[in-house]
Design an enzyme around this catalytic site. Structure first.
Site, PDB file in Angstrom:
ATOM      1  N   SER A 157      25.174  37.250  43.021  1.00 55.82           N
ATOM      2  CA  SER A 157      25.837  35.958  43.149  1.00 55.82           C
ATOM      3  C   SER A 157      24.833  34.832  42.883  1.00 55.82           C
ATOM      4  O   SER A 157      24.198  34.788  41.824  1.00 55.82           O
ATOM      5  CB  SER A 157      26.480  35.855  44.531  1.00 55.82           C
ATOM      6  OG  SER A 157      27.331  34.746  44.643  1.00 55.82           O
ATOM      7  N   ASP A 324      36.359  41.272  41.141  1.00 50.45           N
ATOM      8  CA  ASP A 324      35.664  40.035  41.505  1.00 50.45           C
ATOM      9  C   ASP A 324      36.250  38.896  40.678  1.00 50.45           C
ATOM     10  O   ASP A 324      36.086  38.854  39.461  1.00 50.45           O
ATOM     11  CB  ASP A 324      34.168  40.184  41.216  1.00 50.45           C
ATOM     12  CG  ASP A 324      33.344  38.971  41.633  1.00 50.45           C
ATOM     13  OD1 ASP A 324      33.934  37.961  42.055  1.00 50.45           O
ATOM     14  OD2 ASP A 324      32.104  39.057  41.525  1.00 50.45           O
ATOM     15  N   HIS A 357      34.430  39.969  45.179  1.00 50.05           N
ATOM     16  CA  HIS A 357      33.042  39.523  45.025  1.00 50.05           C
ATOM     17  C   HIS A 357      32.119  40.168  46.054  1.00 50.05           C
ATOM     18  O   HIS A 357      30.949  40.454  45.763  1.00 50.05           O
ATOM     19  CB  HIS A 357      32.982  37.999  45.151  1.00 50.05           C
ATOM     20  CG  HIS A 357      31.632  37.418  44.869  1.00 50.05           C
ATOM     21  ND1 HIS A 357      30.966  37.641  43.675  1.00 50.05           N
ATOM     22  CD2 HIS A 357      30.809  36.622  45.619  1.00 50.05           C
ATOM     23  CE1 HIS A 357      29.795  37.009  43.702  1.00 50.05           C
ATOM     24  NE2 HIS A 357      29.676  36.397  44.872  1.00 50.05           N
TER      25      HIS A 357
END
Length: 380
Positions: A157, A324, A357
């Protein structure tokens, strides 16, 4: 925690703090004349200092990535599933460094720290940050630890953004770069989610324009709502449906019953928000999400991502997850396309996962296999 430490755990770990007295000029033009970085290490640095791995954390992450601080701890560090003896980031092989970034709220200098120029808490006066600032401070940490070159830098991320920035800001200091569930820049939708979260915080009456500590209060309600908004985006629709569906925590749909209905998902989100609001700092949240919004790897390269990666020397592993939608697989494929266009060595894996995610944080056999085999190829 179990009665004894798991065999594949790094065991009990103690955070360390390094103080830096050389000013760090930030992208905003302001300098931090002095600052602290809190970090943990796992494994042993070899004599050649060639086996060091840096872990870059995401928005709410910190230095405690693996192991336990105390035997009484209920859970280990946030990436314990992947760091330890025999795990993908194998501490029998690698010397692993995980830190809390500047501007955070887990020990490194941030809005809750004392501003040495005033003797008061920084609060709202703490400067805005960019990803490049974190990378610059991480490079100074490497210098202090005697590490000239990282065997690998790994992050998911926002952490993946730091990895990419490392590869172009200090190309000679990164041999392998692992970018997980990330993007070269945020989409408009992602920026919108971040702004909605920030609006929840600053609208809390207890925010006081960021000077809430001076008023002996905390904007807990606003920060809780911000976390709820963010947490929704970290999960997939499938995972939420499978775990919660339309199950009720209380109340009934039966006619004639006046008690309000509460869904399990509502209770879960409130719990996540309330827990976060007592463990995180609102000013830190604002600065970190702004750094996310500002990140654009190719901006200073005429908006050409191929040109941005032209000077990179690392070999890359890029990983995405099928469900995601915050950092969709297409964003990872854009990274891969740019690296291929720049004639860089890159391996790509899209992992089938139902967890959205958050999948990059969770145990998954296929993900672990890809991760482990790739890092096994890293020579130290």
């Amino acid at each position: 925690m179990p009665n004894q430490l798991p065999a594949d755990s790094v065991g009990l770990v103690t955070p360390q703090t390094l103080h830096f007295s050389e000013p760090l000029e930030l992208a905003c033009g302001i300098s931090l004349n002095e600052y602290d970085l809190v970090y943990e290490t796992y494994g042993q640095l070899n004599a050649a200092k060639s086996n060091a791995v840096l872990i870059c954390h995401a928005l709410s992450g910190h230095h405690h990535a693996a192991g336990y601080h105390r035997l009484e701890d209920k859970r280990p560090g946030w990436w314990d599933a992947y760091i330890g003896p025999g795990k993908p980031i194998d501490t029998n092989k690698f010397f692993v460094v995980a830190l809390n970034n500047l501007g955070g709220c887990h020990g490194s200098t941030g809005p809750r720290s004392i501003n040495p120029a005033t003797g008061n808490v920084w609060g709202a006066d703490f400067p805005m940050l960019r990803v490049r600032d974190w990378v610059a401070s991480q490079a100074r940490l490497a210098d202090a630890l005697g590490i000239d070159t990282w065997a690998a830098i790994i992050g998911g991320s926002l952490g993946g953004m730091q990895v990419m920035r490392w590869s172009i800001q200090y190309p000679q200091r990164v041999r392998y770069a692992v970018v997980i569930a990330s993007a070269m820049k945020l989409s408009a939708q992602n920026i919108a989610f971040n702004e909605a979260a920030r609006k929840a915080i600053i609208s809390d009456p207890n925010f006081h324009n960021g000077d809430y500590l001076a008023h002996n209060t905390l904007p807990k309600n606003g920060l809780a709502v911000a976390r709820m908004i963010g947490h929704i985006t970290y999960l997939s629709d499938y995972a939420m449906g499978e775990k919660f569906g339309r199950d009720l925590r209380s109340g009934s749909f039966e006619l004639g019953i006046a008690e309000p209905v509460e869904f399990q998902i509502e209770s879960y989100l409130r719990y996540q928000g309330d827990s976060f609001a007592v463990s995180f700092d609102a000013n830190s949240y604002i600065r970190i999400t702004k750094a996310l919004d500002y990140f654009d790897l190719a901006r200073e390269y005429s908006d050409d991502p191929v040109l941005a990666f032209q000077g990179a020397q690392a070999k890359f592993l890029v990983v995405s997850f099928s469900t995601d939608w915050r950092f969709a697989p297409q964003r990872s494929r854009e990274i891969v396309d740019a690296l291929v266009g720049a004639n860089k060595a890159v391996t790509y894996a899209e992992i089938e996962s139902k967890h959205g995610h958050d999948a990059f944080l969770l145990p998954d056999a296929r993900y672990e296999q890809v991760f482990k085999r790739y890092l096994a190829s890293v020579e130290v």
